[in-house]
Design an enzyme around this catalytic site. Structure first.
Site, PDB file in Angstrom:
ATOM      1  N   LYS A  17       8.464  -0.205  -7.443  1.00  0.00           N
ATOM      2  CA  LYS A  17       6.874  -0.970  -7.255  1.00  0.00           C
ATOM      3  C   LYS A  17       6.469  -2.776  -8.382  1.00  0.00           C
ATOM      4  O   LYS A  17       6.619  -3.014  -7.506  1.00  0.00           O
ATOM      5  CB  LYS A  17       6.093  -0.738  -7.088  1.00  0.00           C
ATOM      6  CG  LYS A  17       6.197   1.044  -5.965  1.00  0.00           C
ATOM      7  CD  LYS A  17       4.558   1.407  -6.597  1.00  0.00           C
ATOM      8  CE  LYS A  17       4.644   2.351  -5.838  1.00  0.00           C
ATOM      9  NZ  LYS A  17       3.028   3.713  -5.417  1.00  0.00           N
ATOM     10  N   SER A  49       0.371  -0.954   0.082  1.00  0.00           N
ATOM     11  CA  SER A  49       0.335  -0.362   0.373  1.00  0.00           C
ATOM     12  C   SER A  49       0.805   1.389  -0.280  1.00  0.00           C
ATOM     13  O   SER A  49       1.532   1.624   0.314  1.00  0.00           O
ATOM     14  CB  SER A  49      -0.572  -0.498   1.669  1.00  0.00           C
ATOM     15  OG  SER A  49      -1.066   0.833   0.739  1.00  0.00           O
ATOM     16  N   ASP A  50       0.484   2.155  -0.585  1.00  0.00           N
ATOM     17  CA  ASP A  50       1.218   3.411  -0.979  1.00  0.00           C
ATOM     18  C   ASP A  50       0.448   3.934   0.739  1.00  0.00           C
ATOM     19  O   ASP A  50      -0.121   3.891   1.422  1.00  0.00           O
ATOM     20  CB  ASP A  50       0.387   4.460  -1.674  1.00  0.00           C
ATOM     21  CG  ASP A  50       1.305   4.191  -3.002  1.00  0.00           C
ATOM     22  OD1 ASP A  50       2.230   3.816  -3.349  1.00  0.00           O
ATOM     23  OD2 ASP A  50       0.506   4.525  -4.403  1.00  0.00           O
ATOM     24  N   LYS A  51       1.646   5.304   0.858  1.00  0.00           N
ATOM     25  CA  LYS A  51       0.881   6.027   1.563  1.00  0.00           C
ATOM     26  C   LYS A  51       0.172   7.077   1.725  1.00  0.00           C
ATOM     27  O   LYS A  51      -0.607   7.014   2.219  1.00  0.00           O
ATOM     28  CB  LYS A  51       2.261   6.311   3.434  1.00  0.00           C
ATOM     29  CG  LYS A  51       2.327   7.281   4.615  1.00  0.00           C
ATOM     30  CD  LYS A  51       3.477   7.673   5.147  1.00  0.00           C
ATOM     31  CE  LYS A  51       3.798   9.147   3.805  1.00  0.00           C
ATOM     32  NZ  LYS A  51       3.471  10.197   4.142  1.00  0.00           N
ATOM     33  N   THR A  75      -1.812  -1.188  -4.601  1.00  0.00           N
ATOM     34  CA  THR A  75      -1.600   0.278  -5.014  1.00  0.00           C
ATOM     35  C   THR A  75      -1.501   1.662  -5.627  1.00  0.00           C
ATOM     36  O   THR A  75       0.526   1.387  -5.986  1.00  0.00           O
ATOM     37  CB  THR A  75      -1.873   0.430  -3.932  1.00  0.00           C
ATOM     38  OG1 THR A  75      -1.473   1.269  -2.676  1.00  0.00           O
ATOM     39  CG2 THR A  75      -3.515   0.016  -2.684  1.00  0.00           C
TER      40      THR A  75
END
Length: 763
Positions: A499, A295-297, A516
């Site tokens: 990624k 997951s991205d932040k 994501t």
């Protein structure tokens, strides 16, 4: 960017032009519904039924022919109606997956649907955008991928006075321009289609079709044995051939296409109502199997409401100068949260930047943005970006300690510098605070309880990432981009292109990966992941590459997709189990009964009625109440088949006991065939209720449609048998005793089933 280069329209002018030119879209030609309906009769499954129908007509077996014709029409209508329902779901997705455009209206920048663009609009396009219309650039420079138009894979540079066309993709840079053509008048003719592959088969459907193929092979061997036996016994071929064909038809998954269409259509519509748009239906299955979520932040775990929380100016520099240079290296037209936060802070502090001559937008690979301006007759540059990147361009900067202190508080840190061309001077640091989403920690805990390991992937420094991960409860060590192939809970300082390699590394370790992303550089990773998720703020390219598109911020949509996918898996697992069990029971009973007793234990007509009775109920499984699996779902074919064989063997014993009971009651052959038919129908219904629950059958309440369909099934076949319609009549007490015996046998078999099927759910 010069304010006068592209003025734009007023809202009134835009409305008038929209009325004149129409929406910026082209309606696709739709297939006539009649042709779609007729296509349902042109496939391998209908072919078998149609061949049997012709044979029955040739032999003048009118009741059988009528039943087969009704079965064909029933499944054709069912498949057609569910495909139309799925098509409506896709139309909903297309409506909600529309391209957005940044346009200047009434002197202000705003975001509108690309369908509302009109010639004369002033539009800003940037990295990751799909060009929404034909645009003549007035300023800026971009690299454009026109492969959707020309087939050429190499992108081309476009600058002021050049034209870029609808459906091109911006690969680098930013530019502003005036719309010259929209809709059918544009070069491409329509905006890019984002919903692709929605009709693709899922791994689940391929698996079930493979299982059924083996079942048909088994039936083929049984048919060959029956035909050989009939030839040896010199039985009339006209009687044996229809029976053999009916035996094959009984193993064909007549309701399979409609069942899968219904299950996925219902799931996609349910997800769309909850803010999750499915761009390919196979993603519903992948969501059930996902074991790791990267997951991205920003915007996913945080609120994406950046504000300047700290300004660390150098010893001889003023706070206002730092903010002015940072604002100069930002641009309102991009609508980037970082740029907007800095511009707001500069305005609040009264820091007025000088006139800008040129602007180089932020590039993920260089991790900085730049602005060119004139000072004292010289060409100066203002730079804003990652502290280590900006510091490397300056001389003698000690930035590490101050950066570490800001980052340890969870702030995102930017370095700012300005100076003559080639010799910028360090000005200081800006700290940006982005509060965590209130629900983020709870959603991460729920995903981890579902057996999904959440890993955070961010471009922030390791100190900032570690602080955020601790607050969110994400376990595992924090690694930098050099350790992308290691097992970490947090990957910090990651470039978008990293990624893709992270997804590949996890997949090589046997994980089913969700990723994501929001940018154009995230697209390869989103495409590579089993479940690529484009977040709410994603670019058009990221949306096109993803299998799920979230319309609301945060992880709630992903948790919803996981729960929905696992429910669909449970329903399809029930359907598959039931199909294998019933095929083995029916095929072996019909063939062994004929070989052992030299008679048809059930007539071909009653086998066709059995198909109706079974399919009517199994279709209702697509909307059954089920509990999501506690862990990621993986198909264990060997366990599935062997468990099904054990259950099928028990039901085979049951139906032979029913046949024996008919002999003991001295029933005639036609009456015994009616009794066997009822036994197969009742046991088929009981099997559905038994295998739909991995625990004991009373552990969860079935869906309303399943209950009503089953009740209707029992009443109709009991009425037919008691009245002697389409079969020999049976007394009502015998029917009721058979129904009670089926219930008792089911409760006994349920005790054996639980340890067998629990392995399939890994409970």
């Amino acid at each position: 960017m010069s304010e006068n280069a592209c003025i734009g329209l007023s809202s009134a002018e835009a409305a008038a032009r929209l009325q004149k030119f129409g929406p910026n879209a082209v309606q696709e030609a739709a297939t006539h519904p009649l042709l779609t309906f007729l296509h349902k009769f042109w496939a391998p499954v209908p072919w078998m039924l149609e061949l049997t129908l012709v044979l029955e007509l040739v032999l003048a077996k009118w009741p059988e022919a009528i039943i087969i014709a009704l079965l064909l029409i029933f499944n054709g209508i069912l498949g057609f109606s569910q495909e139309q329902r799925a098509q409506k779901a896709l139309e909903l997705l297309r409506e909600r997956l529309r391209i957005e455009a940044r346009v200047r209206r009434d002197g202000k920048w705003c975001s509108i649907s690309a369908t509302e663009l009109v010639p004369g609009d002033c539009v800003h396009i940037r990295l990751g955008d799909i060009v929404p219309a034909d645009i003549r650039l007035t300023e800026g420079q971009i690299l454009v991928d026109q492969s959707a138009l020309t087939g050429e894979s190499l992108p081309v540079d476009r600058k002021a006075e050049d034209t870029v066309y609808s459906a091109s993709t911006v690969r680098r840079g930013e530019a502003t321009g005036e719309v010259t053509a929209t809709g059918a008048q544009s070069y491409f003719g329509k905006t890019a289609e984002l919903v692709r592959g929605a009709g693709a088969k899922s791994h689940l459907e391929i698996l079930v079709l493979a299982i059924v193929r083996y079942l048909v092979i088994m039936d083929g061997l049984l048919v060959a044995a029956i035909l050989a036996y009939a030839t040896w016994m010199q039985m009339p071929l006209a009687e044996i051939l229809p029976f053999a064909l009916i035996l094959l038809v009984a193993s064909v998954p007549v309701a399979l296409p409609a069942t899968f269409t219904l299950a996925t259509a219902l799931a996609s519509l349910s997800l769309a109502r909850q803010g999750v748009l499915v761009t390919r239906l196979a993603a519903i299955e992948e969501a059930a199997a996902m074991s790791d979520l990267c997951s991205d932040k920003t915007g996913t775990l945080t609120q994406n409401r950046l504000r300047v929380s700290a300004v660390e100016a150098g010893p001889r520099q003023q706070r206002q100068e730092l903010l002015a240079m940072a604002a100069l290296a930002s641009d309102e037209a991009t609508q980037d949260p970082i740029d907007l936060a800095i511009l707001d802070a500069a305005k609040a502090e009264g820091a007025t930047p000088p006139q800008r001559q040129d602007f180089i937008p932020f590039d993920p690979s260089s991790k900085r943005s730049e602005a060119v301006f004139a000072k004292d007759g010289q060409r100066w540059r203002a730079l804003k970006g990652a502290p280590q990147v900006i510091a490397a361009l300056c001389q003698g900067v000690h930035w590490e300690k101050a950066t570490e202190e800001l980052a340890s508080s969870g702030a995102r840190v930017l370095g700012v510098a300005a100076g003559p061309e080639g010799s910028p001077q360090w000005l200081g640091l800006i700290g940006l605070a982005d509060p965590l989403r209130e629900d983020a920690a709870d959603l991460i805990a729920k995903l981890q309880n579902f057996g999904v390991r959440v890993r955070m992937v961010t471009g922030d420094s390791p100190a900032t990432a570690a602080h955020v991960a601790k607050e969110l409860g994400i376990p595992g060590r924090t690694c930098d981009r050099e350790a992308i192939h290691e097992d970490c809970g947090v990957y910090a300082g990651v470039f978008p292109e990293d990624k893709f390699h992270l997804v590949q590394s996890l997949q090589k370790q046997g994980h089913i990966v969700g990723m994501t992303g929001d940018g154009v550089n995230d697209a390869p990773a989103l495409k590579q992941a089993e479940m690529g998720v484009a977040v709410e703020s994603a670019t058009d390219v990221a949306k096109a590459a993803a299998s799920l598109v979230l319309t609301q911020p945060g992880l709630q949509g992903i948790l919803t997709a996981v729960e929905t996918g696992r429910r669909v898996y449970q329903r399809m697992l029930t359907y598959t189990l039931n199909k294998i069990v019933k095929v083995f029971q029916v095929a072996l009973f019909l063939s062994l009964g004929f070989l052992l007793f030299h008679d048809f234990v059930v007539t071909p007509l009653l086998v066709l009625l059995l198909l109706f009775a079974n399919d009517f109920v199994t279709m209702s499984l697509a909307g059954d109440h089920v509990r999501p699996s506690p862990r990621p779902d993986r198909w264990d074919v060997r366990s599935l088949v062997w468990s099904s064989l054990v259950v099928a063997g028990a039901w085979l014993i049951y139906i032979f006991l029913v046949y024996g009971a008919g002999i003991l009651m001295h029933l005639s052959l036609p009456a015994r065939q009616s009794l066997d038919f009822l036994g197969l129908v009742f046991s088929g219904l009981a099997n559905v209720f038994m295998v739909r629950e991995r625990g004991h059958l009373w552990a969860s309440l079935p869906g309303r449609f399943l209950l009503w369909a089953s009740l209707a099934d029992v009443l109709v076949v009991s009425l037919l048998a008691s009245q002697g319609w389409l079969m020999a009549a049976l007394p009502l007490p015998i029917i009721l005793v058979l129904l009670a015996a089926t219930v008792l046998f089911t409760l006994l078999l349920d005790q054996i089933k639980v340890p067998l099927l629990r392995r399939l759910n890994r409970a």
